[in-house]
Design an enzyme around this catalytic site. Structure first.
Site: not given
Ligand code: ADP
Length: 201
Positions: A33, A35-36, A107
């Site tokens: 997925g 970033s974020g 990915s």
């Molecule tokens: P990635 O690893 O995909 O870059 P992160 O996990 O670092 O994303 O960041 C995702 C952000 O979204 C975090 O601040 C998290 O608290 C927030 N968030 C809100 N709802 C969800 C959810 N259902 N699942 C995962 N993260 C969530």
């Protein structure tokens, strides 16, 4: 007197023995997925939930692997491909030792993910699409990267200046803009139970 073991009589511990010992099936759970989108958050929560249930589980996280194993790679299409190939190899080796391996990387390319999928036996690769609209990821901007990408300070940024190819038929589709982290974890665990990844937990 009992004869000493020789190279001919010695047999390596195989996957079957390990899986019977640990009551689980060596499997890769592959989160993909933007970033974020929530890959790191979901994967850490999932690792904890499975660990608490005595699973033999490990987590390969994007940022960690990028600073170590793959520190020589950048973000060009070619390097992204090599990044995923190496991660896929490590994950596969661990899954062959009966680990449940959680992998959390952007990915972005379908072919690269499918390459890993095709290296695994049926049912041992579970693709989890961590879906979240770009606008929501950008408003979260957990690492401040979107701001930099918009200003052109980061090249080839997925979703902004480099494509993201969503999975066409993932085993699991999460919507992190709508569901809570707990709901996402429940969704994954339901799938693991249904597909007998854990035989006894
Ligand atoms: P990635 O690893 O995909 O870059 P992160 O996990 O670092 O994303 O960041 C995702 C952000 O979204 C975090 O601040 C998290 O608290 C927030 N968030 C809100 N709802 C969800 C959810 N259902 N699942 C995962 N993260 C969530």
């Amino acid at each position: 007197m009992k004869a000493s073991p020789t190279r001919k009589t010695l047999k390596k511990v195989d996957l079957n023995q390990r899986e019977n010992r640990f009551h689980q099936k060596g499997t890769i759970i592959w989160l993909t997925g933007l970033s974020g989108a929530g890959k790191t958050t979901v994967s850490i929560a999932l690792e904890n939930a499975l660990f608490e249930q005595n699973a033999l589980v490990t987590l390969l996280d994007g940022d960690v692997v990028r600073t170590g194993l793959n520190s020589d790679l950048g973000f060009s299409a070619e390097d992204r491909k090599e990044n995923i190939r190496r991660i896929g190899e490590v994950a596969r080796l661990l899954a062959q030792q009966a680990f449940v391996v959680i992998v959390a990387f952007i990915s972005p390319f379908r072919d690269d993910r499918d390459w890993v999928r095709n290296s695994m036996d049926n049912g041992r690769f579970i693709e989890v699409f961590v879906d979240c609209p770009l606008a929501v990821c950008e408003s979260r901007d957990t690492k401040g990267l979107y701001k930099k990408a918009r200003k052109g300070e980061i090249q080839d940024f997925t979703g902004i200046s480099s494509p993201y190819e969503p999975p066409l038929s993932p085993e699991i589709h999460l919507n992190t803009a709508e569901d809570t982290v707990e709901e996402c974890i429940e969704q994954i665990i339901r799938h693991l139970t249904k597909t007998d990844v854990f035989k006894k937990i």
